[in-house]
Design an enzyme around this catalytic site. Structure first.
Site, short mmCIF file in Angstrom:
data_model
loop_
_atom_site.label_atom_id
_atom_site.label_comp_id
_atom_site.label_asym_id
_atom_site.label_seq_id
_atom_site.Cartn_x
_atom_site.Cartn_y
_atom_site.Cartn_z
N ARG A 166 76.23 -11.66 -21.04
CA ARG A 166 75.79 -12.59 -22.09
C ARG A 166 75.47 -11.83 -23.39
NH1 ARG A 166 77.39 -15.09 -18.46
NH2 ARG A 166 76.48 -16.92 -17.45
N SER A 240 72.01 -23.05 -18.97
CA SER A 240 70.98 -22.11 -18.48
C SER A 240 70.09 -21.71 -19.64
CB SER A 240 71.62 -20.86 -17.91
OG SER A 240 72.51 -21.21 -16.90
N GLU A 336 68.34 -17.60 -23.19
CA GLU A 336 69.76 -17.41 -23.52
C GLU A 336 70.14 -18.11 -24.83
OE1 GLU A 336 72.65 -17.83 -20.15
OE2 GLU A 336 73.73 -19.07 -21.58
#
Ligand SMILES: Cc1cc2nc3c(=O)[nH]c(=O)nc-3n(C[C@H](O)[C@H](O)[C@H](O)COP(=O)(O)OP(=O)(O)OC[C@H]3O[C@@H](n4cnc5c(N)ncnc54)[C@H](O)[C@@H]3O)c2cc1C
Length: 340
Positions: A166, A240, A336
């Site tokens: 990520r 998420s 995130e």
């Protein structure tokens, strides 16, 4: 093509959390030359810019005081091919899921496990999107970006993008400076399906498929995601909300002694990735609400807008979750989405 500019524009239609926020200016970009126009603008060139695609990884907590630059450029080109591979270039504003389905329909494989991820092609490299054992970097060839500093287009290959979990160079050295205008993918003409991820194996087994085609893997991924994740069109969310934390092997081993059911995966170089959803669930958060923000009932990793939530409410819930995971497990979670 003239640049489309709006003032004091609601962002409600342009992000997936369903939270009210406005942009002081909204610029809709249909061609790279419009970025030059924006840079030449006497007022807007001096303002902060926030580049967005589909707004599926954003949490607005206030109005944006500068220019929201919305990338809607479209186009897909077969750049070259050989016996084994094709190289496909897609413009930043292409819808990611539609692009993946288009590659599969053409018999070009590799992106099937990344089906149904919301957002655009141009945003995909920013956090090296990943799902079900595959990451963008696995099929990535290069990208073209526009520099806000000097207005030039430049190309970056995979190494220069410094992809991680990520993560990419766009969150570090090139943060707030590079606008991605197109991405080139290298896709295979021969299926090489990745079904090792437990949930995909189970889904395929349930439907009696033994030797799945890439299209069947994509379909399995779509079914799993539809069951497990809230549809942003129905309930506001950004997928998420936390990254899976990566900790030292020694710390993971200590935690496993204390919590034998700890969900963990090898992350290389003596590191271990922990399942953030499991940690949050163990702290009792699944299905809980704080004000109008909540933790999704089927997946503790997803924070949702229960209706009328403010960005501040979602942020406060995220902070409370982070504090309880820190207290119970000594592990620091990291959000995130981009919190504005
Ligand atoms: C239900 C749901 C499920 C999700 N599942 C996953 C998943 O499985 N895996 C995963 O990795 N992510 C997932 N996400 C997160 C999200 O879909 C991805 O991060 C996606 O790539 C965001 O695309 P976007 O166009 O909406 O980007 P935005 O949210 O608009 O922007 C995200 C970031 O990228 C930057 N950006 C956007 N476009 C450009 C551009 N052209 N040039 C430069 N910077 C740009 C923005 O400034 C911002 O920092 C999910 C989200 C939702 C809502």
């Amino acid at each position: 093509m003239t640049l489309t500019l709006q003032e004091y524009c609601s962002l409600a239609r342009y992000h997936t959390f369903g939270i009210p926020a406005k942009a002081r200016w909204l610029a809709t970009i249909e061609a790279a030359t419009q970025l030059d126009e924006l840079k030449a603008h006497p007022v807007l060139s001096t303002q902060p810019w926030l580049v967005i695609g589909g707004g599926s990884n954003l949490l607005p907590t206030q109005d944006y005081p500068g220019v929201v630059v919305r990338m809607v450029m479209e186009g897909k080109t077969l750049v070259r091919e050989n016996d084994d591979h094709v190289w496909i270039e897609a413009a930043a504003g292409e819808n990611w899921h539609a692009f993946v389905q288009w590659t599969l329909a053409n018999g070009w494989y590799g992106l099937e496990n990344l089906s149904l991820i919301p957002g655009t092609v141009g945003a995909a490299p920013i956090q090296n999107i990943g799902a079900y054992g595959v990451e963008l970097k696995d099929c990535f060839e290069s990208l073209t970006a526009w520099s806000k500093d000097d207005g030039h287009l430049f190309t970056l290959d995979r190494e220069a993008c410094a992809f991680g979990y990520r993560d990419s160079v766009f969150k570090h050295a090139l943060k707030d400076n590079a606008v991605i205008v197109s991405v080139c993918f290298r896709l295979s003409k021969t299926p090489d399906v990745k079904t090792g991820y437990g949930e995909i194996e189970r889904e395929l087994a349930n439907t009696g498929i033994r030797q799945p085609t890439p299209a069947q893997v994509a379909q399995a991924v779509i079914h799993i995601r539809q069951r497990k994740l809230p549809d942003p069109a129905v309930i506001g969310n950004a997928g998420s909300f936390f990254k899976n934390p990566v900790v030292a092997q020694a710390q993971a081993d200590l935690l496993s002694e204390q919590f034998p059911a700890l969900v963990r995966y090898p992350a290389g170089e003596g590191r271990v990735k922990l399942a953030a959803g499991w940690l949050i669930d163990q702290c009792g958060w699944k299905g809980k609400n704080m004000g109008n923000a909540g933790v999704y009932d089927k997946q503790a990793l997803v924070l949702v807008n229960r209706g009328g939530a403010t960005g501040a409410e979602v942020k406060a819930l995220a902070e409370a979750i982070m504090a309880s995971v820190r207290q119970k497990f000594g592990v620091q979670l990291e959000p995130e989405p981009i919190i504005l």
